[in-house]
Design an enzyme around this catalytic site. Structure first.
Site, mmCIF file in Angstrom:
data_model
loop_
_atom_site.group_PDB
_atom_site.id
_atom_site.type_symbol
_atom_site.label_atom_id
_atom_site.label_comp_id
_atom_site.label_asym_id
_atom_site.label_seq_id
_atom_site.Cartn_x
_atom_site.Cartn_y
_atom_site.Cartn_z
ATOM 1 N N THR A 160 0.893 -1.161 0.000
ATOM 2 C CA THR A 160 0.000 0.000 0.000
ATOM 3 C C THR A 160 0.930 1.209 0.000
ATOM 4 O O THR A 160 2.040 1.124 0.563
ATOM 5 C CB THR A 160 -0.915 0.045 1.246
ATOM 6 O OG1 THR A 160 -0.103 0.137 2.414
ATOM 7 C CG2 THR A 160 -1.802 -1.200 1.344
ATOM 8 N N HIS A 161 0.522 2.279 -0.617
ATOM 9 C CA HIS A 161 1.401 3.457 -0.792
ATOM 10 C C HIS A 161 2.716 3.050 -1.455
ATOM 11 O O HIS A 161 3.746 3.688 -1.239
ATOM 12 C CB HIS A 161 1.705 4.139 0.542
ATOM 13 C CG HIS A 161 0.492 4.415 1.372
ATOM 14 N ND1 HIS A 161 -0.170 5.625 1.368
ATOM 15 C CD2 HIS A 161 -0.201 3.612 2.217
ATOM 16 C CE1 HIS A 161 -1.215 5.560 2.191
ATOM 17 N NE2 HIS A 161 -1.269 4.343 2.718
ATOM 18 N N SER A 283 17.560 0.511 -27.263
ATOM 19 C CA SER A 283 17.890 1.923 -27.357
ATOM 20 C C SER A 283 18.887 2.100 -28.484
ATOM 21 O O SER A 283 19.673 1.196 -28.775
ATOM 22 C CB SER A 283 18.498 2.382 -26.024
ATOM 23 O OG SER A 283 19.364 3.471 -26.233
ATOM 24 N N GLN A 328 -21.995 14.014 -36.245
ATOM 25 C CA GLN A 328 -21.124 13.363 -37.214
ATOM 26 C C GLN A 328 -19.728 13.161 -36.631
ATOM 27 O O GLN A 328 -19.083 12.149 -36.879
ATOM 28 C CB GLN A 328 -21.060 14.230 -38.473
ATOM 29 C CG GLN A 328 -20.139 13.706 -39.555
ATOM 30 C CD GLN A 328 -20.296 14.510 -40.833
ATOM 31 O OE1 GLN A 328 -21.314 14.451 -41.501
ATOM 32 N NE2 GLN A 328 -19.301 15.293 -41.164
#
Ligand code: ARG
Length: 455
Positions: A160-161, A283, A328
């Protein structure tokens, strides 16, 4: 002075024509095959309509249906042409029918407007797309739940957190996303059921002074029923799009959070999961790199579908009743939201199929002893200590938790939905129910459409 362009519905200034036509000649290529079905239903109904003289004889109807089936096939093959002068697929189809069948083509638009016509075509298109979306949602849920089952007993730090919170499992993590998708399937189903009503015959939203049979056209197209009130039928355009994109948005919210967890937990610092190499890109400068681009783009796609939902709601929210040309512009947003969501579901299903859990790294993450604190406190509670006292005792001696066994800890969580209480039979049933629902919807559609215009 530019000369006006001649169209089926009069001469129009070319700049105005091009501005108002917008992207319809391209976007409507996807609607054309659906408009052939809508037109086929309308023509069939007109043929049965009790007026003297009849609009079409049975032979004339058959000639029109045959040509419509040809146009549908051409559209499916991607070779149908919509010109600027046609404006959209509806007038392009009418032009094709008139070129092939002369006066018969000129009667096809009897008792309908392009407004109910386009709304019908968009619904047929959307219904088909939603069936695909629902299948892809179930397929991804199945992959996630399969991954959960395979790795059900591997401990994983629950957070949590983002901080270590309590011992959990890979099974809980992965099936949580699977279950969320199965629950979202209910939202997609609601969107499907909303879409599965027929606006045809509402004409320009105010009906026509002819004894048209709206229940018949709805049935011929495999819709559950007509949208009863003609103005409600007209006003539902845009609203339907908004409902569907909102449902898609819910799918994307799940995908985006799954993608984010995958990015995080596959970082070298965590190493819980490895995303298959073919779902990463390198990369141009850093030779060692494998970047989780697919997951990153899934986050961005989710943001875009949210924007599309806002876009359609914005077009609709302050629009006066009856048809307005603003509508439209909802077509493109709807198509984009469907395309984006479906592509996201498909790529994520493939990614999850190749996902690997690393049990060593997952267990190593339990080195920090605090993650066992709540479980220890609850052990003390089981021996009779009031929870708040146990809480403080554990808090004051966190170092004592070092060396606790994550496997043994999660094995004690056996209640419903906990690491050792996950019901994979329940999930299998829900997946089967989802598939059955989709198959039942598809069967109704397939039966109706092939009876109307052949396979
Ligand atoms: N292409 C138009 C649309 O998508 C068709 C309806 C045009 N109707 C009208 N009254 N101009 O909305």
């Amino acid at each position: 002075m530019k000369t006006d362009t001649k169209t089926v519905v009069g001469a129009i200034d070319p700049d105005v024509l091009s501005f108002t036509v917008g992207e319809d000649p391209v976007l409507d290529l996807r609607l054309a095959q659906w408009d052939c079905y809508g037109t086929a239903a309308h023509v069939t109904m007109l043929t049965a309509m009790d007026v003297t003289p009849r609009i079409f004889t049975a032979e004339e109807r058959d000639a029109i249906l045959k040509k419509l089936a040809d146009i549908r096939d051409t559209a499916r093959a991607g070779s149908f042409v919509i010109t600027d002068a046609d404006q959209d697929c509806h007038l392009a189809i009418e032009r094709n029918l008139t070129e092939a069948l002369g006066p018969l083509g000129r009667r096809v638009h009897t008792g309908r407007s392009r407004n109910d016509q386009v709304a019908t075509a968009v619904r047929l298109f959307t219904r088909d797309e939603l069936l695909g979306t629902m299948s892809e949602t179930v397929a991804l849920a199945e992959r996630l739940i399969g991954f959960a089952e395979k790795n059900r007993e591997i401990p994983m730090v629950g957070r949590t957190h983002l901080q270590p919170a309590m011992p959990s499992s890979v099974g809980v993590w992965a099936s949580a996303f699977g279950e969320e998708l199965l629950d979202t399937l209910g939202i997609l189903k609601a969107a499907y059921e909303y879409t599965d009503k027929c606006p045809l015959g509402s004409a320009a939203s105010y009906g026509v002074p002819l004894p048209i049979d709206r229940k018949l056209t709805a049935r011929l197209l495999g819709f559950r029923e007509p949208i009863h009130n003609v103005l409600a039928a007209g006003n539902a355009r845009g609203k339907m799009e908004s409902i569907v994109i909102s449902a898609l948005q819910q799918v994307m919210l799940t995908l985006s959070r799954l993608a984010q967890d995958l990015i995080l937990f596959s970082m070298p610092e965590f190493g819980y999961f490895s995303i298959p190499k073919e779902f990463c890109t390198g990369s141009s400068i850093m030779p060692q790199k494998y970047n989780p681009d697919v997951c990153e783009l899934l986050r961005s796609k989710a943001a875009q579908v949210c924007a599309l939902a806002t876009g359609v709601a914005g077009i609709v929210e302050a629009m006066p009743g009856g048809y307005n040309r603003d509508l439209q512009d909802t077509k493109k947003l709807l198509m984009e939201a469907l395309d984006t969501t479906r592509a996201s579901l498909r790529i994520m299903a493939r990614l999850v199929s190749g996902l690997r859990a690393d049990p060593v790294r997952l267990r190593a993450a339990f080195e920090e002893p605090g993650v066992f604190a709540t479980d220890r406190a609850l052990e003390l509670v089981a021996r009779g200590m009031p929870f708040r006292d146990a809480y403080h005792q554990v808090r004051d001696h966190l170092e004592d938790l070092r060396g606790m066994d994550p496997d043994a800890t999660i094995a004690k969580k056996t209640h419903e939905g906990a690491p050792f209480g996950l019901d994979f039979r329940l999930y299998a049933n829900r997946i089967a129910d989802g598939r059955k629902m989709i198959a039942d919807f598809s069967e109704v559609v397939q039966k109706a459409l092939s009876a109307l215009l052949g396979a």
